[in-house]
Design a protein around this motif. Structure first.
Motif, PDB file in Angstrom:
ATOM      1  N   ASP A   7     -88.263  17.725  16.890  1.00  0.00           N
ATOM      2  CA  ASP A   7     -87.895  17.709  15.475  1.00  0.00           C
ATOM      3  C   ASP A   7     -88.938  16.895  14.708  1.00  0.00           C
ATOM      4  OD1 ASP A   7     -86.769  17.598  12.996  1.00  0.00           O
ATOM      5  OD2 ASP A   7     -84.907  16.618  13.612  1.00  0.00           O
ATOM      6  N   LEU A   8     -89.671  17.568  13.825  1.00  0.00           N
ATOM      7  CA  LEU A   8     -90.755  16.896  13.087  1.00  0.00           C
ATOM      8  C   LEU A   8     -90.257  16.115  11.886  1.00  0.00           C
ATOM      9  CD1 LEU A   8     -93.374  19.817  12.965  1.00  0.00           C
ATOM     10  CD2 LEU A   8     -93.323  17.911  14.573  1.00  0.00           C
ATOM     11  N   SER A   9     -89.025  16.390  11.436  1.00  0.00           N
ATOM     12  CA  SER A   9     -88.576  15.882  10.134  1.00  0.00           C
ATOM     13  C   SER A   9     -88.547  14.358  10.052  1.00  0.00           C
ATOM     14  CB  SER A   9     -87.207  16.458   9.780  1.00  0.00           C
ATOM     15  OG  SER A   9     -86.267  16.138  10.789  1.00  0.00           O
ATOM     16  N   GLY A  10     -88.348  13.659  11.178  1.00  0.00           N
ATOM     17  CA  GLY A  10     -88.300  12.202  11.141  1.00  0.00           C
ATOM     18  C   GLY A  10     -89.659  11.541  11.113  1.00  0.00           C
ATOM     19  N   SER A  11     -90.732  12.307  11.398  1.00  0.00           N
ATOM     20  CA  SER A  11     -92.040  11.675  11.546  1.00  0.00           C
ATOM     21  C   SER A  11     -93.094  12.170  10.560  1.00  0.00           C
ATOM     22  CB  SER A  11     -92.557  11.902  12.970  1.00  0.00           C
ATOM     23  OG  SER A  11     -92.586  13.277  13.258  1.00  0.00           O
ATOM     24  N   THR A  12     -92.835  13.302   9.879  1.00  0.00           N
ATOM     25  CA  THR A  12     -93.833  13.827   8.929  1.00  0.00           C
ATOM     26  C   THR A  12     -93.162  14.700   7.875  1.00  0.00           C
ATOM     27  OG1 THR A  12     -95.833  15.197   8.710  1.00  0.00           O
ATOM     28  CG2 THR A  12     -94.326  15.787  10.473  1.00  0.00           C
ATOM     29  N   ASP A  13     -93.764  14.779   6.704  1.00  0.00           N
ATOM     30  CA  ASP A  13     -93.289  15.694   5.653  1.00  0.00           C
ATOM     31  C   ASP A  13     -93.858  17.092   5.852  1.00  0.00           C
ATOM     32  OD1 ASP A  13     -91.859  13.728   4.370  1.00  0.00           O
ATOM     33  OD2 ASP A  13     -93.559  13.111   3.105  1.00  0.00           O
ATOM     34  N   LYS A  14     -94.836  17.195   6.752  1.00  0.00           N
ATOM     35  CA  LYS A  14     -95.476  18.495   6.985  1.00  0.00           C
ATOM     36  C   LYS A  14     -94.498  19.456   7.680  1.00  0.00           C
ATOM     37  CE  LYS A  14    -100.278  16.987   7.260  1.00  0.00           C
ATOM     38  NZ  LYS A  14    -100.324  15.525   7.278  1.00  0.00           N
ATOM     39  N   LEU A  15     -94.698  20.744   7.442  1.00  0.00           N
ATOM     40  CA  LEU A  15     -93.894  21.751   8.140  1.00  0.00           C
ATOM     41  C   LEU A  15     -94.775  22.929   8.509  1.00  0.00           C
ATOM     42  CD1 LEU A  15     -92.983  24.300   5.976  1.00  0.00           C
ATOM     43  CD2 LEU A  15     -91.992  22.294   4.893  1.00  0.00           C
ATOM     44  N   ILE A  16     -94.253  23.798   9.361  1.00  0.00           N
ATOM     45  CA  ILE A  16     -95.029  24.936   9.870  1.00  0.00           C
ATOM     46  C   ILE A  16     -94.492  26.221   9.247  1.00  0.00           C
ATOM     47  CG2 ILE A  16     -95.750  26.205  11.924  1.00  0.00           C
ATOM     48  CD1 ILE A  16     -95.141  23.567  13.516  1.00  0.00           C
ATOM     49  N   ALA A  17     -95.415  27.020   8.705  1.00  0.00           N
ATOM     50  CA  ALA A  17     -95.067  28.331   8.148  1.00  0.00           C
ATOM     51  C   ALA A  17     -95.697  29.406   9.019  1.00  0.00           C
ATOM     52  CB  ALA A  17     -95.570  28.449   6.718  1.00  0.00           C
ATOM     53  N   GLU A  18     -94.875  30.297   9.555  1.00  0.00           N
ATOM     54  CA  GLU A  18     -95.359  31.422  10.364  1.00  0.00           C
ATOM     55  C   GLU A  18     -95.494  32.626   9.441  1.00  0.00           C
ATOM     56  OE1 GLU A  18     -96.684  32.891  14.041  1.00  0.00           O
ATOM     57  OE2 GLU A  18     -95.766  30.918  13.832  1.00  0.00           O
ATOM     58  N   TYR A  19     -96.743  33.032   9.158  1.00  0.00           N
ATOM     59  CA  TYR A  19     -97.006  34.177   8.290  1.00  0.00           C
ATOM     60  C   TYR A  19     -96.915  35.459   9.139  1.00  0.00           C
ATOM     61  CZ  TYR A  19     -98.737  31.495   4.215  1.00  0.00           C
ATOM     62  OH  TYR A  19     -98.854  30.677   3.119  1.00  0.00           O
ATOM     63  N   ILE A  20     -96.097  36.392   8.694  1.00  0.00           N
ATOM     64  CA  ILE A  20     -95.843  37.641   9.429  1.00  0.00           C
ATOM     65  C   ILE A  20     -96.376  38.811   8.604  1.00  0.00           C
ATOM     66  CG2 ILE A  20     -94.016  39.138  10.365  1.00  0.00           C
ATOM     67  CD1 ILE A  20     -92.222  36.554  10.387  1.00  0.00           C
ATOM     68  N   TRP A  21     -97.033  39.767   9.268  1.00  0.00           N
ATOM     69  CA  TRP A  21     -97.478  40.971   8.561  1.00  0.00           C
ATOM     70  C   TRP A  21     -97.478  42.157   9.520  1.00  0.00           C
ATOM     71  CZ3 TRP A  21    -100.848  37.327  10.425  1.00  0.00           C
ATOM     72  CH2 TRP A  21    -101.954  37.756  11.167  1.00  0.00           C
ATOM     73  N   ILE A  22     -97.750  43.341   8.974  1.00  0.00           N
ATOM     74  CA  ILE A  22     -97.735  44.580   9.745  1.00  0.00           C
ATOM     75  C   ILE A  22     -99.172  45.033   9.955  1.00  0.00           C
ATOM     76  CG2 ILE A  22     -96.949  46.989   9.763  1.00  0.00           C
ATOM     77  CD1 ILE A  22     -94.784  45.752   7.613  1.00  0.00           C
ATOM     78  N   GLY A  23     -99.524  45.330  11.205  1.00  0.00           N
ATOM     79  CA  GLY A  23    -100.893  45.717  11.551  1.00  0.00           C
ATOM     80  C   GLY A  23    -101.189  47.187  11.292  1.00  0.00           C
ATOM     81  N   GLY A  24    -102.316  47.630  11.828  1.00  0.00           N
ATOM     82  CA  GLY A  24    -102.869  48.950  11.515  1.00  0.00           C
ATOM     83  C   GLY A  24    -102.068  50.144  11.967  1.00  0.00           C
ATOM     84  N   SER A  25    -101.248  49.992  13.012  1.00  0.00           N
ATOM     85  CA  SER A  25    -100.472  51.147  13.488  1.00  0.00           C
ATOM     86  C   SER A  25     -99.260  51.410  12.601  1.00  0.00           C
ATOM     87  CB  SER A  25     -99.993  50.918  14.928  1.00  0.00           C
ATOM     88  OG  SER A  25     -98.917  49.989  14.935  1.00  0.00           O
ATOM     89  N   GLY A  26     -98.928  50.426  11.759  1.00  0.00           N
ATOM     90  CA  GLY A  26     -97.726  50.553  10.937  1.00  0.00           C
ATOM     91  C   GLY A  26     -96.468  50.085  11.646  1.00  0.00           C
ATOM     92  N   MET A  27     -96.575  49.779  12.953  1.00  0.00           N
ATOM     93  CA  MET A  27     -95.420  49.281  13.707  1.00  0.00           C
ATOM     94  C   MET A  27     -95.728  47.984  14.446  1.00  0.00           C
ATOM     95  SD  MET A  27     -92.393  50.415  13.498  1.00  0.00           S
ATOM     96  CE  MET A  27     -91.559  49.747  14.921  1.00  0.00           C
ATOM     97  N   ASP A  28     -97.015  47.597  14.514  1.00  0.00           N
ATOM     98  CA  ASP A  28     -97.361  46.368  15.250  1.00  0.00           C
ATOM     99  C   ASP A  28     -97.178  45.160  14.337  1.00  0.00           C
ATOM    100  OD1 ASP A  28     -99.576  47.608  13.918  1.00  0.00           O
ATOM    101  OD2 ASP A  28    -100.943  46.202  14.875  1.00  0.00           O
TER     102      ASP A  28
END
Length: 357
Positions: free
Chosen positions: A12-33
């Motif tokens: 749990d990072l909340s007690g030690s830093t204000d930083k957080l992690i953002a997982e950026y999600i997108w769709i690749g070239g096949s349209g399904m990956d």
């Protein structure tokens, strides 16, 4: 060693830093990956437009050439991250060239235009998408729980079945259900499907473009959970040939007019419009759908449009409740499990609301 690794993953990072992690999600070239990568943010963000744009190597996803490989991610929707938890987030993005042109594989951009049309906004289109999928053994790409190279008993006992020989992969399904609810996705239910090793989850009701965002992130979460379990997720509409059900993404749909008194007449007019554009819709409803839409196994033939009340062998099904109450929703049973929800949801809205045929 495993427990220490697990402790660190769940730190749990909340007690030690204000930083957080953002997982950026997108769709690749096949349209399904589905692709994703993570970055550190310096504090919580609740508005996607306040998140930084990011880039990736499009030549490695089949979306750009090596000599001009940069593709730009635009954050579009934020969800809580069920894997990292705390203040960490998942971010659904779409993809553009550096000059701001949407990539050909960016189906969200066109969908957003349709959903922002004043006539569509006024109708408040609701969607409920039934996402079917098949769990496969990783090394042999054969359904989970099936004897390798062989077959289980015929269909019948598996649909909503209970027992070690009938419900194959329930832990993955239940983990996915809770993870989606944690993320803020409107999952309305899950069930075992007709073919053993095949399951379904439903997302909805969700308004407009949100249906596509939520279904894509639900798919991402499913892939991640299956990755942890060492199992492969298949969205193929007919993963096993023969006397086995295929996998669809039945799309339930209603507009404000359909939900009000006399809505059944609006529904009938909408179905007439869908019939006129049957070929266009089929072409956009997923790859390999001809292997599934055979007129057998609770499907209508791909070349013939039909509709009926409570008829699972029709292209479009109107529920008994809708008929009885004279208002409600209908179900487009044609989309394949590998359809793009941005394409299907916006196309249904375009045909039924914006088309004046």
């Amino acid at each position: 060693m495993d427990s220490l690794l697990s402790d660190l993953i769940n730190l749990d990072l909340s007690g030690s830093t204000d930083k957080l992690i953002a997982e950026y999600i997108w769709i690749g070239g096949s349209g399904m990956d589905i692709r994703s990568k993570a970055r550190t943010l310096h504090g919580p963000v609740s508005d996607p437009s306040k998140l930084p744009k990011w880039n990736y190597d499009g030549s490695s996803t089949g979306q750009a050439t090596g000599d001009d490989s940069e593709v730009i991610l635009y954050p579009q929707a934020i969800f809580r991250d069920p894997f990292r938890r705390g203040n960490n987030i998942l971010v659904m993005c779409d993809a553009y060239t550096p000059t701001g042109e949407p990539l050909p594989t960016n189906k969200r951009h066109k969908a957003a235009k349709i959903f922002s049309h004043p006539d569509v906004v006024a109708e408040e289109p609701w969607y409920g998408i039934e996402q079917e999928y098949t769990l496969l053994q990783k090394d042999v790409k054969w359904p989970l729980g099936w004897p390798v190279g062989g077959y289980p008993g015929p269909q019948g006992p598996y649909y909503c079945g209970v027992g070690a020989d009938k419900a194959l992969g329930r832990d993955i399904v239940n983990a996915h259900y809770k993870a989606c609810l944690y993320a803020g996705i409107s999952v309305s239910g899950v069930n075992g499907e007709v073919m053993p090793g095949q399951w379904e989850f439903q997302v909805g009701p969700v308004v407009g473009i949100g249906a596509g965002d939520q279904l894509w992130v639900a798919r991402y979460i499913l892939e991640r959970i299956a990755e942890i379990a060492g199992v492969v997720v298949s969205f193929d509409p007919k993963p096993i040939q023969g006397d086995w059900n295929g996998a669809g993404a039945h799309t339930n749909y209603s507009t404000k007019s359909m939900r009000e008194e006399g809505g059944i007449e609006v529904i009938k007019k909408a179905i007439e419009k869908l019939e006129k554009r049957h070929k266009e819709h089929i072409a956009a409803y997923g790859d390999g759908n001809e292997r599934r839409l055979t007129g057998k196994h609770e499907t209508a033939d791909i070349n013939t449009f039909s509709w009926g009340v409570a008829n699972r062998g029709a292209s479009v099904r109107v529920g008994r409740d809708t008929e009885k109450e004279g208002k409600g929703y209908f179900e487009d049973r044609r989309p394949a499990s590998n359809m793009d929800p941005y394409v299907v949801s916006s196309m249904i809205a375009e045909t039924t609301i914006l088309s004046h045929q």
